[in-house]
Write an enzyme that holds these catalytic residues in place. Structure first.
Site, PDB file in Angstrom:
ATOM      1  N   HIS A 162       0.812  -0.888  -0.239  1.00 50.11           N
ATOM      2  CA  HIS A 162      -0.171  -0.247   0.161  1.00 50.11           C
ATOM      3  C   HIS A 162       0.866   0.926  -0.433  1.00 50.11           C
ATOM      4  O   HIS A 162       0.244   2.095  -0.418  1.00 50.11           O
ATOM      5  CB  HIS A 162      -1.022  -0.388   1.128  1.00 50.11           C
ATOM      6  CG  HIS A 162      -2.074  -0.848   0.591  1.00 50.11           C
ATOM      7  ND1 HIS A 162      -3.665  -0.810   1.700  1.00 50.11           N
ATOM      8  CD2 HIS A 162      -2.686  -2.527   0.232  1.00 50.11           C
ATOM      9  CE1 HIS A 162      -3.931  -1.558   0.508  1.00 50.11           C
ATOM     10  NE2 HIS A 162      -3.412  -2.296   0.338  1.00 50.11           N
ATOM     11  N   HIS A 181      -2.125 -12.667  -1.880  1.00 49.15           N
ATOM     12  CA  HIS A 181      -3.150 -13.817  -0.724  1.00 49.15           C
ATOM     13  C   HIS A 181      -2.716 -14.704  -0.907  1.00 49.15           C
ATOM     14  O   HIS A 181      -3.796 -15.800  -0.053  1.00 49.15           O
ATOM     15  CB  HIS A 181      -4.420 -13.268  -2.071  1.00 49.15           C
ATOM     16  CG  HIS A 181      -5.383 -12.249  -2.188  1.00 49.15           C
ATOM     17  ND1 HIS A 181      -6.214 -11.922  -2.137  1.00 49.15           N
ATOM     18  CD2 HIS A 181      -4.499 -10.616  -1.433  1.00 49.15           C
ATOM     19  CE1 HIS A 181      -6.013 -10.843  -2.152  1.00 49.15           C
ATOM     20  NE2 HIS A 181      -5.034  -9.862  -2.184  1.00 49.15           N
TER      21      HIS A 181
END
Length: 728
Positions: free
Chosen positions: A101, A270
């Protein structure tokens, strides 16, 4: 719409209507958090830096005990703290999300965002819903930052922590390059959007569901305010995997990733960790920027009795892990995604997510806080897009069948994600910098510094070539002014103005560029074309009366094979006030775009002002456009632009049917036409701050100062990308 800059026919890089009054910057921190302390009042002349102007971060980083830092970060991964316990006893997934991020705000349209200055520490990014609870990740790093001090910036620490996290769980890492100096306040020239609601407050996306991502405002990449990429629940919370695939494809493209990189990053990221939605989201407190004083910078503090930490954490609202091995690099993500059918369910926090139907116990995940318990895994709507969309499905199947290819693709995509905005490879520091040159790094071969005798010889040949001041100035400016300080791309080094796509950009007047380049290639001898182009500008300025103009050689020449054409296409300007180029009306005023371009060039108000005034009289306007050419001494470096703009015998009026983009000056007494101008010219008379600077150059004795300041600003632009001379 034109997705890059946006014309009226095709969108715009700035907000429309009421929001347009906010200019390029959209909503400010004060709009979101009116009570925020306005520290910028103490910095009227630019950003503050407690390290001082003489601090050399590269020197400090090179003195870092790099291996010790990595060892401390590795130990941190499993040093769970009671105030923010680690899922599965391992912080690795948390730090991967933090690094992702920090870097993932990068957008290729203007090069802004990204990891290169540690902006995640400041509003608005520290308080975006998509960055929920990353304040805790940064605080977990504080003891390490405190220990190593100035030898490691926060910006570098965020990224290397993500790398170490991947390595500590057995994942592949391609390399790491340091060299990101910190800033100490929010970068206020970044337009994040015009909406007045965050993603978690607004079901509307930035485009209509039935339309394509090409409707998204010019430089933006994320689909809603406060997101890094897309809403994991689906567009606007609609759990439609195909619509999510559409959003993913376009938003990752705007962040410089292709479809294969999109699948690799999504699946690789993920493979680790879990999402958090095992609680009541209504009990969460304000984000850090609006938090209580006693919270000391923490946000999203839960009001629940158990404190809302550990197994009760709510971040995205989605709950569960993607795989049954959440702290190991495995092949399980694609296996679980592709082998099971999924049904739509809701998390304890009420978020839409997908759960495997009839999942085998061995494929279930351990509970994050009790490894003896098994819980179902889950997928988000964004994950389901990799299963449902035909292109993403084909890539996913290929990666499932060739795990080595997946590992390599993820490692390379992660490296690109976390280094895309660091600039050319020459800026990378540290022992883990990969040897391989990658095309997205815009490689340029090292140049040879030409001897004084060669410089003098080529200068004389250029002067005798018949090329005009205007032609030489236009070519040098077209080459160097592509530079942008946001991601350190562009500039004169490499001479890419002679390559696709830049040589055919309309703003560059391809016929002029071709003539100058062909001529210089015949004159330059062993000098690089890049140096010869800049030297041509020097010759032109000296012919124009600028006096001695400094020149520093040593640039190299890139090849077409070294040039990522698609990536460079994003950098093509549809308007350029420096060259008085605006071929069609845009939905944003040209003077706003002028400020934006000057900001990307790293120019101050005086530097921008003197460059505009000088370029006008030197004949740098696009084509033969005479607007703003306020001189009868064309091709001479004079202050005539300012003298004649401020002449009180002028009466200015808008040209009929020009939509307030073209203006004419008539003589106040005699009524005849004197000059033509654009908004980008007249703004230097109408805006009080710009006029104040321009008057310095127009007043008695100002012409000599004008010449010196122009040469200084010109040379700054010509050398902006010379990272062998400075860090940028």
């Amino acid at each position: 719409m034109d997705a890059k800059t946006g014309s009226i026919e095709g969108g715009c890089p700035v907000p429309h209507g009421e929001a347009a009054a906010r200019g390029l910057l959209g909503r400010t921190n004060k709009d979101w958090w009116p009570e925020m302390l306005a520290t910028e009042i103490l910095n009227p002349n630019g950003p503050s830096n407690p390290m001082g102007d003489d601090f050399d971060y590269a020197e400090a980083f090179n003195a870092l005990d790099y291996n010790a830092l990595k060892a401390d970060l590795t130990a941190l991964m499993t040093d769970s703290q009671p105030w923010w316990p680690a899922d599965y006893g391992h912080y690795g997934p948390f730090f991967i999300r933090m690094a992702w991020h920090a870097a993932g705000t990068y957008r290729t349209a203007d090069g802004r965002g990204g990891a290169n200055s540690g902006q995640q520490r400041f509003a608005p990014l520290d308080s975006w819903p998509d960055n929920g609870n990353l304040d805790k990740a940064r605080r977990l790093l504080w003891p390490i930052k405190q220990k190593y001090g100035q030898n490691i910036s926060w910006a570098d620490l965020f990224i290397i922590a993500g790398n170490v996290a991947i390595e500590s769980m057995g994942g592949p890492v391609f390399g790491f390059g340091g060299g990101r100096p910190d800033v100490y306040e929010p970068e206020r020239d970044i337009y994040w959007g015009s909406e007045d609601k965050w993603v978690n407050e607004n079901v509307q996306t930035r485009i209509a569901p039935e339309h394509g991502m090409h409707e998204l405002e010019g430089p933006l990449a994320a689909i809603q305010m406060g997101l890094i990429y897309v809403n994991p629940e689906g567009p606007g919370g609609n759990p439609d995997p195909l619509q999510s695939a559409r959003d993913m494809r376009a938003t990752f493209e705007r962040m410089a990733m292709n479809s294969e990189e999109t699948v690799a990053l999504t699946a690789g990221g993920h493979t680790f960790g879990k999402a958090h939605g095992n609680g009541d989201p209504s009990t969460l407190g304000h984000a850090p920027a609006g938090g209580d004083l006693v919270a000391q910078g923490f946000g999203w503090v839960s009001g629940e009795e158990h404190g809302g930490i550990g197994e009760h954490t709510v971040t995205s609202g989605i709950e569960g892990s993607w795989v049954n091995t959440p702290t190991e690099w495995t092949e399980n993500y694609f296996r679980l995604l592709l082998d099971y059918e999924y049904e739509l369910v809701k998390s304890p926090a009420g978020a839409q997510q997908w759960q495997p139907i009839n999942q085998k116990e061995e494929d279930m995940a351990p509970a994050a806080w009790d490894a003896s318990k098994k819980v179902p895994t889950m997928m988000t709507t964004a994950d389901m897009a990799l299963k449902v969309d035909p292109e993403f499905r084909e890539i996913s199947e290929r990666f499932r069948n060739d795990h080595e290819a997946f590992k390599d693709a993820f490692a390379r995509a992660w490296f690109k994600l976390t280094h895309r905005d660091l600039g050319p490879k020459i800026r990378y520091l540290g022992p883990d910098v990969p040897a391989e040159d990658l095309i997205w790094q815009d490689p340029v071969p090292a140049g040879n510094n030409p001897s004084d005798s060669l410089v003098a010889e080529v200068k004389q040949k250029i002067a005798d070539s018949g090329l005009t001041v205007s032609q030489l100035i236009k070519t040098a400016w077209a080459s160097a002014s592509t530079y942008r300080k946001s991601d350190f791309r562009g500039g004169a080094n490499g001479a890419r103005v002679a390559l696709e796509p830049q040589k055919n950009w309309d703003v560059n007047e391809p016929e002029v560029i071709a003539k100058v380049v062909d001529t210089l290639n015949g004159l330059r001898g062993e000098m690089s074309l890049a140096d010869a182009i800049v030297l041509g500008g020097v010759v032109a300025l000296e012919k124009a009366g600028a006096g001695d103009v400094p020149f520093t050689g040593g640039r190299g020449d890139a090849t077409q094979e070294m040039t990522d054409v698609e990536s460079f296409e994003w950098m093509e300007p549809e308007a350029d006030a420096f060259r008085n180029y605006m071929p069609k009306r845009l939905a944003v005023k040209c003077e706003e775009l002028m400020l934006d371009r000057a900001s990307l060039l790293g120019l101050s108000v005086p530097e921008m002002t003197v460059l505009i005034g000088g370029l006008r009289v030197l004949g740098a306007n696009h084509g033969e456009r005479g607007h703003g050419h306020f001189t009868n001494r064309s091709g001479e470096l004079t202050n005539d632009f300012f003298v004649n703009l401020y002449d009180m015998t002028n009466v200015w009026s808008s040209v009929e049917d020009s939509n307030d983009e073209e203006y004419v000056a008539t003589d106040r007494a005699e009524g005849h036409e004197k000059w033509r101008a654009t908004r980008a010219d007249l703004i230097f008379g109408s805006n009080s701050e710009l006029r104040a600077v321009g008057e310095v150059y127009a007043q008695k004795g100002g012409e000599e100062k004008f010449r010196k300041d122009f040469v200084r600003a010109w040379t700054k632009v010509m050398n902006a990308d010379r990272f062998d001379l400075h860090r940028g």
